[in-house]
Scaffold this motif. Structure first.
Motif, PDB file in Angstrom:
ATOM      1  N   GLU A 190       0.838  -1.198   0.000  1.00 58.52           N
ATOM      2  CA  GLU A 190       0.000   0.000   0.000  1.00 58.52           C
ATOM      3  C   GLU A 190       0.876   1.252   0.000  1.00 58.52           C
ATOM      4  N   THR A 191       1.936   1.245   0.785  1.00 61.22           N
ATOM      5  CA  THR A 191       2.846   2.395   0.830  1.00 61.22           C
ATOM      6  C   THR A 191       3.489   2.654  -0.526  1.00 61.22           C
ATOM      7  N   LEU A 192       3.848   1.597  -1.228  1.00 59.67           N
ATOM      8  CA  LEU A 192       4.481   1.730  -2.538  1.00 59.67           C
ATOM      9  C   LEU A 192       3.531   2.270  -3.605  1.00 59.67           C
ATOM     10  N   LEU A 234       9.176  10.984   5.512  1.00 56.59           N
ATOM     11  CA  LEU A 234       8.846  10.386   4.216  1.00 56.59           C
ATOM     12  C   LEU A 234       9.209  11.285   3.046  1.00 56.59           C
ATOM     13  N   ASP A 235       9.382  10.667   1.894  1.00 60.08           N
ATOM     14  CA  ASP A 235       9.550  11.402   0.636  1.00 60.08           C
ATOM     15  C   ASP A 235       8.155  11.722   0.120  1.00 60.08           C
ATOM     16  N   LEU A 236       7.718  12.947   0.295  1.00 59.25           N
ATOM     17  CA  LEU A 236       6.352  13.342  -0.051  1.00 59.25           C
ATOM     18  C   LEU A 236       6.178  13.572  -1.542  1.00 59.25           C
ATOM     19  N   GLU A 237       7.269  13.498  -2.306  1.00 61.00           N
ATOM     20  CA  GLU A 237       7.180  13.641  -3.759  1.00 61.00           C
ATOM     21  C   GLU A 237       6.905  12.306  -4.454  1.00 61.00           C
ATOM     22  N   ILE A 267      12.685  -7.407   4.390  1.00 62.53           N
ATOM     23  CA  ILE A 267      13.954  -6.901   3.853  1.00 62.53           C
ATOM     24  C   ILE A 267      14.330  -7.671   2.589  1.00 62.53           C
ATOM     25  N   VAL A 268      14.213  -8.988   2.660  1.00 58.35           N
ATOM     26  CA  VAL A 268      14.521  -9.840   1.503  1.00 58.35           C
ATOM     27  C   VAL A 268      13.568  -9.519   0.346  1.00 58.35           C
ATOM     28  N   HIS A 269      12.283  -9.369   0.671  1.00 60.65           N
ATOM     29  CA  HIS A 269      11.283  -9.133  -0.376  1.00 60.65           C
ATOM     30  C   HIS A 269      11.435  -7.754  -1.015  1.00 60.65           C
ATOM     31  N   LEU A 270      11.687  -6.736  -0.207  1.00 57.63           N
ATOM     32  CA  LEU A 270      11.841  -5.386  -0.760  1.00 57.63           C
ATOM     33  C   LEU A 270      13.050  -5.304  -1.686  1.00 57.63           C
ATOM     34  N   LEU A 271      14.137  -5.948  -1.310  1.00 55.64           N
ATOM     35  CA  LEU A 271      15.324  -5.944  -2.155  1.00 55.64           C
ATOM     36  C   LEU A 271      15.036  -6.624  -3.495  1.00 55.64           C
ATOM     37  N   ALA A 272      14.283  -7.718  -3.451  1.00 58.06           N
ATOM     38  CA  ALA A 272      13.939  -8.423  -4.696  1.00 58.06           C
ATOM     39  C   ALA A 272      13.030  -7.568  -5.568  1.00 58.06           C
ATOM     40  N   MET A 273      12.061  -6.913  -4.962  1.00 61.79           N
ATOM     41  CA  MET A 273      11.139  -6.063  -5.716  1.00 61.79           C
ATOM     42  C   MET A 273      11.866  -4.866  -6.314  1.00 61.79           C
ATOM     43  N   ALA A 274      12.717  -4.237  -5.527  1.00 65.77           N
ATOM     44  CA  ALA A 274      13.478  -3.092  -6.036  1.00 65.77           C
ATOM     45  C   ALA A 274      14.390  -3.522  -7.186  1.00 65.77           C
ATOM     46  N   GLY A 275      14.985  -4.685  -7.050  1.00 66.52           N
ATOM     47  CA  GLY A 275      15.837  -5.195  -8.120  1.00 66.52           C
ATOM     48  C   GLY A 275      15.075  -5.358  -9.411  1.00 66.52           C
ATOM     49  N   ARG A 276      13.870  -5.865  -9.317  1.00 67.27           N
ATOM     50  CA  ARG A 276      13.045  -6.022 -10.518  1.00 67.27           C
ATOM     51  C   ARG A 276      12.675  -4.679 -11.122  1.00 67.27           C
ATOM     52  N   ALA A 277      12.566  -3.667 -10.281  1.00 70.49           N
ATOM     53  CA  ALA A 277      12.226  -2.322 -10.768  1.00 70.49           C
ATOM     54  C   ALA A 277      13.452  -1.560 -11.253  1.00 70.49           C
ATOM     55  N   GLY A 278      14.644  -2.163 -11.126  1.00 70.30           N
ATOM     56  CA  GLY A 278      15.869  -1.481 -11.529  1.00 70.30           C
ATOM     57  C   GLY A 278      16.257  -0.359 -10.597  1.00 70.30           C
ATOM     58  N   ILE A 279      15.839  -0.467  -9.326  1.00 67.59           N
ATOM     59  CA  ILE A 279      16.119   0.566  -8.323  1.00 67.59           C
ATOM     60  C   ILE A 279      17.194   0.067  -7.369  1.00 67.59           C
ATOM     61  N   ASP A 280      18.175   0.870  -7.138  1.00 67.42           N
ATOM     62  CA  ASP A 280      19.330   0.485  -6.318  1.00 67.42           C
ATOM     63  C   ASP A 280      19.036   0.710  -4.839  1.00 67.42           C
ATOM     64  N   PHE A 330      10.435   3.262  -2.401  1.00 71.81           N
ATOM     65  CA  PHE A 330      10.980   2.145  -1.622  1.00 71.81           C
ATOM     66  C   PHE A 330      11.535   2.612  -0.280  1.00 71.81           C
ATOM     67  N   LEU A 331      12.117   3.793  -0.238  1.00 79.12           N
ATOM     68  CA  LEU A 331      12.596   4.310   1.045  1.00 79.12           C
ATOM     69  C   LEU A 331      11.416   4.574   1.982  1.00 79.12           C
ATOM     70  N   ASN A 332      10.298   5.032   1.436  1.00 83.13           N
ATOM     71  CA  ASN A 332       9.088   5.206   2.246  1.00 83.13           C
ATOM     72  C   ASN A 332       8.625   3.864   2.805  1.00 83.13           C
ATOM     73  N   ALA A 333       8.687   2.818   1.974  1.00 86.35           N
ATOM     74  CA  ALA A 333       8.289   1.489   2.434  1.00 86.35           C
ATOM     75  C   ALA A 333       9.196   1.005   3.562  1.00 86.35           C
ATOM     76  N   VAL A 334      10.479   1.274   3.458  1.00 92.46           N
ATOM     77  CA  VAL A 334      11.414   0.881   4.526  1.00 92.46           C
ATOM     78  C   VAL A 334      11.103   1.649   5.809  1.00 92.46           C
ATOM     79  N   THR A 335      10.760   2.914   5.680  1.00 91.85           N
ATOM     80  CA  THR A 335      10.397   3.717   6.858  1.00 91.85           C
ATOM     81  C   THR A 335       9.159   3.137   7.539  1.00 91.85           C
TER      82      THR A 335
END
Length: 377
Positions: free
Chosen positions: A211-213, A337-340, A277-290, A260-265
């Motif tokens: 939901e946050t994402l 949070l990153d409000l943008e 943590i494992v799942h977010l890293l996998a999802m970010a990887g699929r999105a091409g986000i470091d 993704f940083l908002n999701a971690v927060t």
């Protein structure tokens, strides 16, 4: 509103003759009752993870019916299709090793079938990250709809819920404080409705992060599975999927490092499952986000615990829902949070939060000034 959908004409089966492929597709869809007018509308695929081996998903059929209703109301055509379903307690040796397989299977089903948007219905621990990974890689307009948490029950006046209390009660039984007859009674009181565990385990954590994402409509993570609110949210999701199809808004159009940083927060603030943590890293990887562990550590050391839910606190997911759910939590977290960051319709988090009023009539979601536990620093 733009009309970017392609309906039943997309992704034709290869017979070496395009005209024949279109003709044959129409023949077989006609046998299912669809006519030419239907097939000019946006097609919304709905992934069905109902399984007798996944008791948490036993109310999926009602959720899907409401999604279909929303799709039809908005002028789309719903097509339900099955995928793998990973029931946490009935898979040996563990469901985790099948997460990637489910992600790949779901992605290929999205890619290979003609759909302008997809709604992925899951809930149990590994199903939601697998579906999110599939949606991100397939990059078609996508929304997730979770089954929602179970409702709590009681045993001899004590409020209980799966699954933090499962471990506590089993430990009491092993120590001799709970008899063999009593543990049977307790077992029948721990999980009395459909839905996922009603504590902040992996299922509830991943629903909150999705939901946050922005991969789920606001307010979708917390309504309990047996409630009308869960069904109403499913209907809204069906309507929104048609809009996404028409506007061709895929995950790559809005997911960002800030998302993704908002999701971690949020993960830190809810005392969420470390599996995330494992799942977010996998999802970010699929999105091409470091996204890195260092990024997460930086957030974890400055974010206090705000949510009073088991296992870190005392409450349950239905309490979180009554307190306003993820939107209310985000409102209280907004300075961190990153409000943008934007949602699937291009609306910034700041805009979304400006439309929410602070709930003072609840004690489940604490404030940054008076957290349940302060930040480690």
């Amino acid at each position: 509103m733009s009309e970017n959908f392609r309906g039943a004409k997309q992704g034709l089966t290869s017979y070496g003759d395009t005209g024949f492929s279109k003709f044959l597709r129409g023949v077989f869809l006609a046998s299912a009752g669809w006519d030419a007018t239907d097939l000019e509308r946006p097609i919304v695929g709905i992934a069905n993870t109902e399984s007798d081996f996944n008791p948490c998903h036993r109310l999926v059929p009602a959720i899907i019916e409401n999604i279909k209703r929303g799709v039809l109301e908005a002028g789309g055509v719903p097509f339900v299709f099955p995928t793998m379903s990973l029931g946490e307690t009935l898979i040996s040796p563990t469901s985790m090793y099948l997460r990637n397989l489910m992600a790949m299977e779901t992605e290929e089903m999205i890619r290979s079938q003609p759909m302008d948007a997809v709604v992925l219905v899951g809930g149990c621990d590994k199903t939601v990250p697998a579906q999110a990974m599939a949606a991100i890689s397939a990059d078609v307009p996508a929304l997730l709809e979770v089954v929602g948490p179970m409702l709590t029950s009681t045993w001899r006046g004590e409020r209980l819920g799966a699954c933090t209390d499962c471990r506590k009660m089993w430990a009491s039984h092993r120590s001799g404080d709970v008899s063999a007859d009593e543990i049977v009674e307790i077992g029948n009181a721990l999980a009395t409705t459909g839905g996922t565990c009603m504590v902040m385990g992996t299922a509830s954590t991943m629903a909150s992060l999705i939901e946050t994402l922005g991969l789920m409509l606001p307010g979708g993570a917390t309504p309990p599975s047996p409630t009308g609110e869960r069904l109403r949210h499913a209907t809204k999701t069906g309507r929104a999927a048609v809009r996404l199809a028409k506007e061709a808004r895929s995950p790559s159009s809005f997911l960002s490092k800030g998302s993704f940083l908002n999701a971690v927060t949020v993960l830190a603030a809810i005392g969420g499952s470390t599996n995330a943590i494992v799942h977010l890293l996998a999802m970010a990887g699929r999105a091409g986000i470091d996204l890195t562990l260092e990024d997460m550590e930086e957030i974890f050391i400055k974010t206090p615990l705000l949510l009073d839910l088991k296992p870190s606190g005392a409450g349950y997911m239905e309490d979180f829902d009554r307190a306003g759910g993820v939107p209310q939590l985000l409102l209280r977290l907004h300075p961190l949070l990153d409000l943008e960051a934007i949602d699937m319709f291009g609306k910034s988090l700041g805009e979304q939060l400006s439309e929410i009023s602070t709930r003072e009539d609840q004690s489940t979601i604490h404030t940054l000034e008076s957290p349940l536990l302060p930040a480690p620093t």
